[in-house]
Design an enzyme around this catalytic site. Sequence first.
Site, PDB file in Angstrom:
ATOM      1  N   CYS A 196       0.865  -1.190   0.000  1.00 47.59           N
ATOM      2  CA  CYS A 196       0.000   0.000   0.000  1.00 47.59           C
ATOM      3  C   CYS A 196       0.897   1.234   0.000  1.00 47.59           C
ATOM      4  O   CYS A 196       0.750   2.134   0.823  1.00 47.59           O
ATOM      5  CB  CYS A 196      -0.947  -0.002   1.180  1.00 47.59           C
ATOM      6  SG  CYS A 196      -1.866  -1.555   1.378  1.00 47.59           S
ATOM      7  N   ALA A 256       1.727   3.789  -2.241  1.00 49.28           N
ATOM      8  CA  ALA A 256       1.472   5.126  -2.774  1.00 49.28           C
ATOM      9  C   ALA A 256       0.870   6.020  -1.682  1.00 49.28           C
ATOM     10  O   ALA A 256       0.147   5.529  -0.807  1.00 49.28           O
ATOM     11  CB  ALA A 256       0.533   5.034  -3.965  1.00 49.28           C
ATOM     12  N   PRO A 257       1.190   7.328  -1.712  1.00 51.84           N
ATOM     13  CA  PRO A 257       1.936   8.071  -2.731  1.00 51.84           C
ATOM     14  C   PRO A 257       3.452   8.063  -2.593  1.00 51.84           C
ATOM     15  O   PRO A 257       4.126   8.779  -3.309  1.00 51.84           O
ATOM     16  CB  PRO A 257       1.394   9.493  -2.584  1.00 51.84           C
ATOM     17  CG  PRO A 257       1.092   9.601  -1.121  1.00 51.84           C
ATOM     18  CD  PRO A 257       0.582   8.235  -0.716  1.00 51.84           C
ATOM     19  N   GLY A 258       3.997   7.297  -1.648  1.00 51.41           N
ATOM     20  CA  GLY A 258       5.426   7.050  -1.686  1.00 51.41           C
ATOM     21  C   GLY A 258       6.277   7.607  -0.578  1.00 51.41           C
ATOM     22  O   GLY A 258       7.500   7.435  -0.602  1.00 51.41           O
ATOM     23  N   GLY A 259       5.698   8.257   0.422  1.00 46.81           N
ATOM     24  CA  GLY A 259       6.514   8.827   1.481  1.00 46.81           C
ATOM     25  C   GLY A 259       7.349   7.779   2.204  1.00 46.81           C
ATOM     26  O   GLY A 259       8.541   7.978   2.467  1.00 46.81           O
ATOM     27  N   LYS A 260       6.738   6.651   2.522  1.00 48.52           N
ATOM     28  CA  LYS A 260       7.453   5.604   3.243  1.00 48.52           C
ATOM     29  C   LYS A 260       8.421   4.862   2.320  1.00 48.52           C
ATOM     30  O   LYS A 260       9.491   4.420   2.764  1.00 48.52           O
ATOM     31  CB  LYS A 260       6.457   4.670   3.916  1.00 48.52           C
ATOM     32  CG  LYS A 260       5.618   5.380   4.980  1.00 48.52           C
ATOM     33  CD  LYS A 260       4.547   4.484   5.560  1.00 48.52           C
ATOM     34  CE  LYS A 260       3.734   5.223   6.623  1.00 48.52           C
ATOM     35  NZ  LYS A 260       2.973   6.365   6.048  1.00 48.52           N
ATOM     36  N   ASP A 297       1.136  -1.243  -4.827  1.00 46.04           N
ATOM     37  CA  ASP A 297      -0.144  -0.589  -4.560  1.00 46.04           C
ATOM     38  C   ASP A 297      -1.102  -0.995  -5.674  1.00 46.04           C
ATOM     39  O   ASP A 297      -0.674  -1.188  -6.816  1.00 46.04           O
ATOM     40  CB  ASP A 297       0.001   0.934  -4.514  1.00 46.04           C
ATOM     41  CG  ASP A 297      -1.137   1.608  -3.767  1.00 46.04           C
ATOM     42  OD1 ASP A 297      -0.911   2.062  -2.635  1.00 46.04           O
ATOM     43  OD2 ASP A 297      -2.256   1.666  -4.318  1.00 46.04           O
ATOM     44  N   ASP A 329       1.437  -0.371   5.698  1.00 48.69           N
ATOM     45  CA  ASP A 329       0.646   0.775   6.148  1.00 48.69           C
ATOM     46  C   ASP A 329      -0.747   0.553   5.576  1.00 48.69           C
ATOM     47  O   ASP A 329      -1.052   0.959   4.460  1.00 48.69           O
ATOM     48  CB  ASP A 329       1.275   2.076   5.641  1.00 48.69           C
ATOM     49  CG  ASP A 329       0.604   3.305   6.216  1.00 48.69           C
ATOM     50  OD1 ASP A 329      -0.359   3.157   6.991  1.00 48.69           O
ATOM     51  OD2 ASP A 329       1.031   4.427   5.876  1.00 48.69           O
ATOM     52  N   CYS A 337      -3.089   4.906  10.085  1.00 51.48           N
ATOM     53  CA  CYS A 337      -3.271   6.304  10.499  1.00 51.48           C
ATOM     54  C   CYS A 337      -4.679   6.458  11.075  1.00 51.48           C
ATOM     55  O   CYS A 337      -5.498   7.213  10.578  1.00 51.48           O
ATOM     56  CB  CYS A 337      -3.037   7.261   9.339  1.00 51.48           C
ATOM     57  SG  CYS A 337      -4.042   6.950   7.873  1.00 51.48           S
TER      58      CYS A 337
END
Length: 421
Positions: A243, A245-249, A264, A306, A357
Site C-alpha cells: 500500500c 502510494a503516494p510514496g513517502g514511506k 499498490d 501501512d 493512520c
Amino acid sequence: MSRSRRPDDAPGVPARRAALRLMDAVLNRGEPLDQAAPPALRPVERADDRALAMAIAQESLRWMQDLDALIDGATRQPLPPDAKARNVLRLMLAQALRLELPGHAIVATGLPLLAGGPRRLAHGVFSAVTKARPALPASPTLPAPVLQRWQAAWPDRIDAIAAGIGAPPPLDLTLRDPDATGEWTARLGGTSLMPGHVRLPRGIAVETLDGFADGAWWVQDLAASLPARLLGQGNGRRALDLCAAPGGKTMQLLAAGWQVTALDKSARRLDRLAQNLARMDFEAEVVAADCLTWEADRTFDAILLDAPCSATGTCRRHPDVLHRHPALAELAELQAAMLERAARWLSPGGRLVYATCSLEPVEGEDQARRFDALAPVAVTPEDLPQGVVPTAEGWLRTDPGMLGAAGGLDGFFATRWTAPA
C-alpha cells in the site's frame, strides 16, 4: 466571460461556491475532501482562491458542531441538517470566527449562493450571531458518533485529542539525509523534533522552499514517518512496501539504504508515487497489484504494511473524516487478511511493521493483540521523538494531542514483529 464566473458572480463568490460544493460532497455524498476537491475547485481560476475555498470548507467541517449550535440559537425554527441555507451559514460563520474575514465581504460573497432561496433568513441569522460577538470553545465539539467511540477508547486523552484538532497542522518535512538535520533546520528557519525531520509553519508554498527542486526532502507528517523508521537501516537488503502510494514511506526506506519493492493496487496513486520518486531521483521496483492476490517471487528482509484504514488519525489535517461513517468491521477484516499474507513473504530474521493512520483501536491495538504468527519486537524510546513513549505493550500510539506545544502529531498506530531466524 471568465469560466469561473456565473453571470451574477461578484469577485470572491466562485471560491465560496466551490467551498459549498465541497461541503455538499462531504456531508451529502460521503466523499473525502481530497477526492471532491479537483472537480469542485476546477472552475476557480486563481490558486489563492482555490486555497481559500479549501480553508473555508475545512474550518466549517472542523467546527461544524459549534457553528450549528450558533445557527440553531439564532433561528426560531431549526433548519434541516442538509438544508443549503445551513451549509451557507456554516461557511459564513467559519469565515467570520475562524478566518476573521470582514463581515461585509462575507455577506457579499455568501448570500449569492442562495439565489432563489432564503437570503433574508441567512442574512438575519449571520447578523444576529456576529453582533453577539460569540466565542467558539477552546476545542471543537466532536460529532456524537466520534465522541462516543473515542471517549470509550481514550477516556484520559479525549480532551487533548479534541484540542489537537482545533487548528490545521504545521508543515513537516522528512529529510533525505538525516545527518543534515541541523543544516536544513537552519536553512529553512524551522525546528526539528528528531533527526531527519524539520517542522515549518503552515501556509508555506512548498515548491518555493530551498531544497524542493533538489530532492533534499519531502512533505510527511512526523507521525507518518515513524513506522518506516522502525525498520532501521537497510544496508542494501530488500524491503517490501505494501500500500505504498503516494510514496513517502517508500522514499524513507530508499533513503535508509533498502532496495524497495513498492506495491499498490491504485494506478492513479502509483502515478503520484512515480512522480515523487522522479523528483527525489530515487529508484524502486513499482508493482501495480492487490496484495491479497499478488504472489511474491522472493522473500524480503523487511516489510512495511501501512494498511488501508478509516484515516481518523489524520482528522486535524482532514477534518472531513470526522463526518464520515467508516465500516470499521470490514476494514479490520481486510487489515487482518493483509497482515497474515504479508507475514508469508518475510525472510528468516526479517522484520514486519504494521501501521494505520487511525485512532480506532480495532484497526490498531486489537490487530496487534490477535496476530501471533511472528514474534513481537518492542518499540523503544530511542525509536521515537522526545516526548513520545511506547505503550506498555511495546507499541507506538500517537494522537493529535501529543506534542501539542510543538505543533502536534497525526494519530498513528504501529507495531513490529520478527520471523524466526
